[in-house]
Every structure is written in structure tokens, then in C-alpha cells.
Scaffold this active site. Structure first.
Site, mmCIF file in Angstrom:
data_model
loop_
_atom_site.group_PDB
_atom_site.id
_atom_site.type_symbol
_atom_site.label_atom_id
_atom_site.label_comp_id
_atom_site.label_asym_id
_atom_site.label_seq_id
_atom_site.Cartn_x
_atom_site.Cartn_y
_atom_site.Cartn_z
ATOM 1 N N ALA A 60 81.332 -25.189 71.757
ATOM 2 C CA ALA A 60 80.578 -23.940 71.903
ATOM 3 C C ALA A 60 81.507 -22.758 72.171
ATOM 4 C CB ALA A 60 79.552 -24.075 73.029
ATOM 5 N N GLU A 61 82.440 -22.924 73.092
ATOM 6 C CA GLU A 61 83.328 -21.805 73.416
ATOM 7 C C GLU A 61 84.251 -21.477 72.244
ATOM 8 O OE1 GLU A 61 86.010 -19.848 76.917
ATOM 9 O OE2 GLU A 61 84.731 -21.564 77.355
ATOM 10 N N THR A 62 84.666 -22.480 71.508
ATOM 11 C CA THR A 62 85.503 -22.234 70.340
ATOM 12 C C THR A 62 84.759 -21.385 69.314
ATOM 13 O OG1 THR A 62 86.730 -24.290 70.658
ATOM 14 C CG2 THR A 62 86.759 -23.337 68.435
ATOM 15 N N SER A 65 83.912 -17.859 70.690
ATOM 16 C CA SER A 65 85.123 -17.050 70.845
ATOM 17 C C SER A 65 85.643 -16.559 69.502
ATOM 18 C CB SER A 65 86.214 -17.850 71.557
ATOM 19 O OG SER A 65 85.855 -18.094 72.893
#
Length: 139
Positions: A60-62, A65
């Protein structure tokens, strides 16, 4: 592919041999409006054989971002400020797919919803990532 390909390639060049590679994350399409990527369950399980919640968070953060960085443009960077994940269903095998779409894209912050689904297109996780957008630091 979009005009953001050069920007994405610059981001990915610095990520080589980092966490995204270790997790087996592959970006399949990208733009500031939508970033899609996959991650294998194998190698990213917790002791009960289920996809690790932290692996969902990494995916999710990848994706969020990358989308935030594409929105920010060449002269700015996106830095994670807050990540929230809700795990709905266990994944035990195969590949999960994440899709990041914008909730808010401003000058100072960008927030994306990331949905993660299994190979049967069942939602396994919903995440929300907010990134702060800053000027690129000097080299």
C-alpha cells in the site's frame, strides 16, 4: 505509459535492491490518477501461513507513494505521513493486486486509497496513505 515514465524510472532506480524488490512488488501501470502493482503471497507470509499484514502495508505505501511522487512532479518529493490499513480477508497463496487512487491531491499533501485484492478479486485490505509534498532537497 505516461509522461511520468521518466519520473517513475528515477524513483525506481533509487529503489533497486530495496524493500520493494525483496517483497517481489511489481508495478504494472502508473499515473498520478492510478497506480497498480502486484505482490506474491509466497515469501511474505506470517507464521500462520497468511499474507503478513505488514506486507499489505508495504504494498500500500509503495503504490500510494509512487502516485504521490508522480503528482508532486520532478522538483518535489513525497514523504509518507500516515498509513492506515484494514485487513478484511486472509490471502494464503497466489498474488495480490493493489490499486491506489486519489482521495485528495493538493500542493502540500496527497492522500490515496489503496485497495488490495486476491486473485479471485476479493478485497483483502483497504489502506489510506497521506504523503506530505516537499521541495526536492539539494543533491
Amino acid at each position: 505509459m505516461t509522461s511520468g515514465d521518466d519520473e517513475l524510472n528515477a524513483v525506481l532506480a533509487t529503489a533497486r535492491e530495496q524493500l520493494t524488490d525483496r517483497m517481489g512488488i511489481t508495478l504494472t501501470s502508473w499515473s498520478p490518477e492510478r497506480v497498480v502493482g502486484t505482490m506474491p503471497v509466497a515469501g511474505n507470509r506470517q507464521p500462520y501461513g497468511l499474507l503478513h499484514g505488514g506486507a499489505n502495508a508495504v504494498l500500500a505505501e509503495t503504490l500510494g507513494s509512487v502516485a504521490s511522487a508522480l503528482h508532486a512532479g520532478n522538483d518535489r518529493i513525497a514523504v509518507g505521513l500516515e498509513l492506515s490499513c484494514t485487513h478484511h480477508r486472509a490471502a494464503t497463496e497466489g498474488v495480490v493486486t493493489g490499486v491506489a487512487t486519489p482521495i485528495h491531491r493538493g500542493r502540500a499533501t496527497a492522500t490515496y486509497e489503496i485497495t488490495i485484492t486476491d486473485e479471485q478479486e476479493r478485497r483483502t485490505c483497504t489502506a489510506r496513505l497521506t504523503c506530505v509534498l516537499r521541495d526536492q532537497p539539494p543533491a
